[in-house]
Each structure stands twice: as C-alpha cells, then as structure tokens.
Design an enzyme around this catalytic site. Structure first.
Site, PDB file in Angstrom:
ATOM      1  N   HIS A 263       0.842  -1.198   0.000  1.00 49.13           N
ATOM      2  CA  HIS A 263       0.000   0.000   0.000  1.00 49.13           C
ATOM      3  C   HIS A 263       0.868   1.235   0.000  1.00 49.13           C
ATOM      4  O   HIS A 263       1.941   1.243   0.611  1.00 49.13           O
ATOM      5  CB  HIS A 263      -0.932   0.011   1.225  1.00 49.13           C
ATOM      6  CG  HIS A 263      -2.089   0.933   1.030  1.00 49.13           C
ATOM      7  ND1 HIS A 263      -2.026   2.271   1.333  1.00 49.13           N
ATOM      8  CD2 HIS A 263      -3.322   0.702   0.504  1.00 49.13           C
ATOM      9  CE1 HIS A 263      -3.182   2.824   1.017  1.00 49.13           C
ATOM     10  NE2 HIS A 263      -3.982   1.910   0.504  1.00 49.13           N
ATOM     11  N   ASP A 314      -8.187  -4.945  -0.780  1.00 51.31           N
ATOM     12  CA  ASP A 314      -8.713  -5.711  -1.913  1.00 51.31           C
ATOM     13  C   ASP A 314      -8.508  -7.213  -1.797  1.00 51.31           C
ATOM     14  O   ASP A 314      -9.157  -7.981  -2.506  1.00 51.31           O
ATOM     15  CB  ASP A 314      -8.052  -5.226  -3.217  1.00 51.31           C
ATOM     16  CG  ASP A 314      -8.687  -3.944  -3.715  1.00 51.31           C
ATOM     17  OD1 ASP A 314      -9.873  -3.711  -3.394  1.00 51.31           O
ATOM     18  OD2 ASP A 314      -8.004  -3.168  -4.401  1.00 51.31           O
TER      19      ASP A 314
HETATM   20  N1  ACO Z   1       3.856  -7.496  -4.905  1.00 53.68           N
HETATM   21  C1  ACO Z   1       5.182  -7.580  -5.056  1.00 53.68           C
HETATM   22  N2  ACO Z   1       6.011  -6.569  -4.780  1.00 53.68           N
HETATM   23  C2  ACO Z   1       5.470  -5.430  -4.325  1.00 53.68           C
HETATM   24  C3  ACO Z   1       4.095  -5.285  -4.137  1.00 53.68           C
HETATM   25  C4  ACO Z   1       3.279  -6.373  -4.443  1.00 53.68           C
HETATM   26  N3  ACO Z   1       1.950  -6.308  -4.290  1.00 53.68           N
HETATM   27  N4  ACO Z   1       3.835  -4.046  -3.671  1.00 53.68           N
HETATM   28  C5  ACO Z   1       5.003  -3.428  -3.567  1.00 53.68           C
HETATM   29  N5  ACO Z   1       5.977  -4.277  -3.956  1.00 53.68           N
HETATM   30  C6  ACO Z   1       7.390  -4.004  -3.972  1.00 53.68           C
HETATM   31  C7  ACO Z   1       7.812  -3.242  -5.205  1.00 53.68           C
HETATM   32  O1  ACO Z   1       8.094  -4.079  -6.293  1.00 53.68           O
HETATM   33  C8  ACO Z   1       9.015  -2.535  -4.677  1.00 53.68           C
HETATM   34  O2  ACO Z   1      10.041  -3.476  -4.537  1.00 53.68           O
HETATM   35  P1  ACO Z   1      11.572  -3.114  -4.798  1.00 53.68           P
HETATM   36  O3  ACO Z   1      11.897  -2.044  -3.806  1.00 53.68           O
HETATM   37  O4  ACO Z   1      12.258  -4.400  -4.579  1.00 53.68           O
HETATM   38  O5  ACO Z   1      11.590  -2.636  -6.218  1.00 53.68           O
HETATM   39  C9  ACO Z   1       8.605  -2.143  -3.268  1.00 53.68           C
HETATM   40  O6  ACO Z   1       7.695  -3.174  -2.873  1.00 53.68           O
HETATM   41  C10 ACO Z   1       7.918  -0.796  -3.202  1.00 53.68           C
HETATM   42  O7  ACO Z   1       6.835  -0.837  -4.090  1.00 53.68           O
HETATM   43  P2  ACO Z   1       6.131   0.394  -4.749  1.00 53.68           P
HETATM   44  O8  ACO Z   1       5.306  -0.080  -5.915  1.00 53.68           O
HETATM   45  O9  ACO Z   1       7.131   1.465  -4.988  1.00 53.68           O
HETATM   46  O10 ACO Z   1       5.209   0.829  -3.571  1.00 53.68           O
HETATM   47  P3  ACO Z   1       4.106   1.847  -3.687  1.00 53.68           P
HETATM   48  O11 ACO Z   1       3.873   2.274  -2.307  1.00 53.68           O
HETATM   49  O12 ACO Z   1       4.407   2.897  -4.680  1.00 53.68           O
HETATM   50  O13 ACO Z   1       2.909   0.998  -4.297  1.00 53.68           O
HETATM   51  C11 ACO Z   1       0.989  -0.224  -4.576  1.00 53.68           C
HETATM   52  C12 ACO Z   1       1.734   0.762  -3.690  1.00 53.68           C
HETATM   53  C13 ACO Z   1       0.786   0.363  -5.974  1.00 53.68           C
HETATM   54  C14 ACO Z   1      -0.370  -0.494  -3.951  1.00 53.68           C
HETATM   55  C15 ACO Z   1       1.806  -1.531  -4.687  1.00 53.68           C
HETATM   56  O14 ACO Z   1       1.967  -2.079  -3.398  1.00 53.68           O
HETATM   57  C16 ACO Z   1       1.146  -2.533  -5.606  1.00 53.68           C
HETATM   58  O15 ACO Z   1       1.341  -2.463  -6.813  1.00 53.68           O
HETATM   59  N6  ACO Z   1       0.379  -3.500  -5.046  1.00 53.68           N
HETATM   60  C17 ACO Z   1      -0.299  -4.469  -5.872  1.00 53.68           C
HETATM   61  C18 ACO Z   1      -1.591  -3.881  -6.443  1.00 53.68           C
HETATM   62  C19 ACO Z   1      -2.632  -3.678  -5.380  1.00 53.68           C
HETATM   63  O16 ACO Z   1      -2.880  -4.526  -4.551  1.00 53.68           O
HETATM   64  N7  ACO Z   1      -3.284  -2.511  -5.442  1.00 53.68           N
HETATM   65  C20 ACO Z   1      -4.382  -2.143  -4.526  1.00 53.68           C
HETATM   66  C21 ACO Z   1      -3.922  -1.091  -3.575  1.00 53.68           C
HETATM   67  S1  ACO Z   1      -5.189  -0.689  -2.425  1.00 53.68           S
HETATM   68  C22 ACO Z   1      -6.274   0.183  -3.354  1.00 53.68           C
HETATM   69  O17 ACO Z   1      -5.936   0.878  -4.260  1.00 53.68           O
HETATM   70  C23 ACO Z   1      -7.698   0.070  -3.039  1.00 53.68           C
END
Ligand code: ACO
Length: 378
Positions: A263, A314
């Site tokens: 998140h 979710d």
């Molecule tokens: N699966 C695998 N790796 C992940 C996930 C995930 N769900 N979420 C974050 N990471 C990793 C990233 O790859 C990154 O890793 P790294 O540092 O090794 O490159 C690190 O964690 C940071 O991730 P970011 O994407 O920069 O984190 P951010 O806070 O920007 O993203 C987000 C938040 C978009 C929700 C992300 O966690 C994600 O893509 N999750 C999956 C999609 C999801 O579940 N979305 C629903 C969110 S809740 C909502 O909108 C209602």
C-alpha cells in the site's frame, strides 16, 4: 527545490494536496477513521446508509435523518428508462467498469437537477449516483447473462437490495451484513488515486458526473481498485493452500506483483483487511468454501515471509465477494459502488473550498532550439 518550487517524487507521496474533513489514515499505526470515527467502530456498528450520511453531513444521522436518507436512496435505485435501454448495448459490448464509466457519464443527461450546481442539487446528485450505481451493476449483469432484470425493492436496505437485484432471490441476512460491512470499509479512503482524480476535475468546476466518470476510469487499473479481481484470479490459480508458497516465489522471481498486497500509505496491516479477513473466514465457512479462505491465508503467509508485505483492502474482499456470488469482473465495480459515497463527498468538499489544482512539472526535454523548415531537417 527548483525555481522556488518543491520537486515531489513521481507518486506525490509526500504532498498534502487538500484539507479534508472526511477521512484520515495513519500509515504507520495502520488506522483509518471517517470524520473522527475509527473504521473498526463503524464496521462493527454502522450501516452503509449511516456512513453515507456521515460523509455527506459530517455527523452520524438521527433516526429520522437515517430514515429519510434510506428512503431517498431506495427510491433512486430505480433507473431511468434510457439508462436501461443503453444497458442493452453496453451489456453486449463492454466490460463492467467501462459500462459503469459510460453509464455514469450518460446519467448526467437524466438527473432531475440538470445543470443546477447549487449545494442542495449537488447533495441530491450525489445520493442518486450512490443509489443508482447498485442498479446499474445488477441490471448490466442480469442482461449480459440473459436473465430478467430484477427491479429494486424499496423495502430493503442498500446492500440487501443490491443482492436482491443481482440474484433475484431474497438475500440471506448474514450475506447482507457481510456486504453492508464491506461497503462501509470501502466507502472512503483519503486522497487515493481515484479520489484525487475526482477532486482535480471538480476543481475546474466541471460537473459532478464528469468528476465521478474520471474517478471510475482511475479506479479501473489493477494497481488501484482492479486489484480485487486480480486477487481472486490468484486464488483460482493457486488452487490449494500448499501451492501458495511456490506461486508467490515464482511471481516475485519474475518481478511480478502479488495483487492485494502492499500500500502507498500503510506500512503495516491495512485495518480494513483485518476486518475483511475475519469476514472472509466466516463467509467462506458458511458457504462451505473454507478452502478459498485457506488459500488466501496461505498466500498472505508466503507474501509476508518472502517480501514482508501485508494484504490491503482488496485481498480478502475478493474472497468475500466471491462467496456472496459476485462474479470476479464485478468486484471492482462493487468497490466503485461503495466508494461512490466518498468520491461524491470529496467532490462536494472541493466545490465548497475550491482552487484549481494545477501542479508544475520539471522540463527534462532538449534545451531551447530554433525551428527549421521541413526540407532542412533530417
Ligand atoms: N507485490 C510484489 N512486490 C510489491 C508489491 C506487491 N503487491 N507491492 C510493492 N511491492 C514491492 C515493489 O516491487 C518494490 O520493490 P523493490 O523495492 O524491490 O523494487 C517495493 O515493494 C515498493 O513498491 P512500490 O510499488 O514502490 O510501492 P508503492 O507504495 O508505490 O505501491 C501499490 C503501492 C501500488 C499499492 C503496490 O503495493 C502494488 O502495486 N500492489 C499491488 C496492487 C494492489 O494490490 N493494489 C491495490 C492497492 S489498495 C487500493 O488501491 C484500493
């Protein structure tokens, strides 16, 4: 800083873009509140209708106010004949989120308040959008599956009527309670991507339908609301709890996301996921689908062990929706149906204290150069 302006990161994480009375998150502690009430308290005690009132009036309703709001929503769940007619084509031609985006946009033509932008008219438009989204989804689903449309039953609450219109059967009171709580949990969530979108559109003083149409487009993506559908697909792909560890490992090795995890704000457990995990366990057991919840839990354990990520709203919502008979591709639209409460409240809040939202950008293209005629290029 650049030219006296703060340079934000790409995701604007550290930027506070608005003052709001509506909701608040503490990402470190993992707490969420609506207008001062903790989400756990609301999930345990409030109906969706109460939360709609809370977000739109900043107070929980009195008994009379709740009755009036519930009656307004119940009456407004009836669709305009044009909306039903349009649905015939949309049900054949398009996906549920695209249908919702188009239907909400088209609804502007049939709102009895028309182009009246007064505060009272905005309040009524907001409630109509909240009410009709439920009927748009169920009408779409019944038509696309060749079933008769089930008209709303004004004697039912919002969650119960949704299930009635979707399935055409009197809903189980426990299912109604679970869906109603899920609606409460999804109703608002500060400046998430779709709410920000809605506020940007509203800040230009464009109408509420434009703002909400844009918000629906933003919610559609799998990094935002689309994650519940992807989470459901992951449960199906995993198939049994023993496969979860390898599934997570494979995805992480391929640098793929595990949907429903991570998140932008919560650095710990999403408080909505705590409630939804409990609801998922109860609802799956009751439906004789205990294995579905066990698969989800096994994915949660593996994702935490391998990547240190917690589930977001979710993840367990997908299992809950599934056992309520909500098809996978309607899961994000159902999220939208609940978030309509928050989006419309944010739009009204933006109108009430407005300034056009217009951040800057940092130019990283070529330095200044001189135009040349076409025969001298290349
Ligand atoms: N699966 C695998 N790796 C992940 C996930 C995930 N769900 N979420 C974050 N990471 C990793 C990233 O790859 C990154 O890793 P790294 O540092 O090794 O490159 C690190 O964690 C940071 O991730 P970011 O994407 O920069 O984190 P951010 O806070 O920007 O993203 C987000 C938040 C978009 C929700 C992300 O966690 C994600 O893509 N999750 C999956 C999609 C999801 O579940 N979305 C629903 C969110 S809740 C909502 O909108 C209602």
């Amino acid at each position: 800083m650049e030219n006296g302006r703060i340079v934000a990161d790409k995701g604007l994480r550290e930027v506070i873009a608005a003052d709001t009375h509506l909701s608040d998150i503490d990402g470190e502690k993992g707490t969420l509140s609506y207008v001062g009430y903790e989400i756990d308290d609301l999930a345990a005690h409030s109906s969706f209708e109460e939360v709609v009132h809370l977000l739109h009036h900043l107070e929980l309703p009195t008994a009379r106010q709740l009755e009036a709001l519930s009656a307004f929503l119940a009456a407004e769940r009836d669709l305009h004949p044009f909306q039903v007619q349009l649905m015939g084509t949309l049900a054949e031609q398009t996906s549920p989120m695209s249908m919702l985006r188009t239907s909400v946009s088209a609804s502007s033509a049939f709102d009895p308040d028309g182009w009246d932008e007064s505060e009272d008219a905005q309040a009524r438009k907001a409630l109509r959008l909240i009410a009709k989204t439920a009927s748009l989804l169920t009408t779409y689903h019944r038509l696309r599956t060749g079933m008769e449309i089930v008209p709303p039953n004004p004697a039912l609450g919002h969650a119960a009527d949704f299930l009635w219109m979707l399935h055409g059967e009197e809903p189980d009171p426990e299912d109604v309670r679970v869906l109603d709580t899920t609606f409460v949990l999804y109703a608002d969530h500060t400046m998430n991507a779709s709410t920000f979108t809605a506020r940007i559109v509203a800040s230009t003083l464009a109408d509420m339908f434009s703002a909400i149409t844009a918000a629906i487009g933003t919610l559609k993506g799998p990094l935002h609301g689309g994650a519940n559908e992807e989470a459901m697909k992951s449960f199906e792909e995993v198939g049994k709890p023993e496969n979860a560890e390898a599934y997570v490992r494979d995805r992480l090795e391929r640098h793929e996301k595990i949907f429903g995890f991570g998140h932008a704000v919560y650095k710990t457990y999403d408080p909505r996921a705590t409630v939804l995990k409990r609801l998922s366990r109860e609802a799956c057991d009751r439906a004789g689908k205990a294995q579905l919840h066990e698969i989800a839990e096994a994915i949660e354990v593996a994702t935490f062990e391998q990547k240190g990520l917690y589930p977001n709203v979710d993840f367990y919502a997908a299992a809950v929706f599934h056992v309520l008979g909500i098809p996978t591709d309607l899961m994000t639209p159902v999220f939208a149906a609940a978030r309509m409460a928050g989006w419309t409240a944010h739009v009204r809040e933006q109108y009430a204290d407005n300034k056009v939202i217009r951040p800057g950008s940092r130019y990283i293209g070529p330095p200044e150069r001189t135009w040349t005629p076409v025969d001298q290029r290349g």
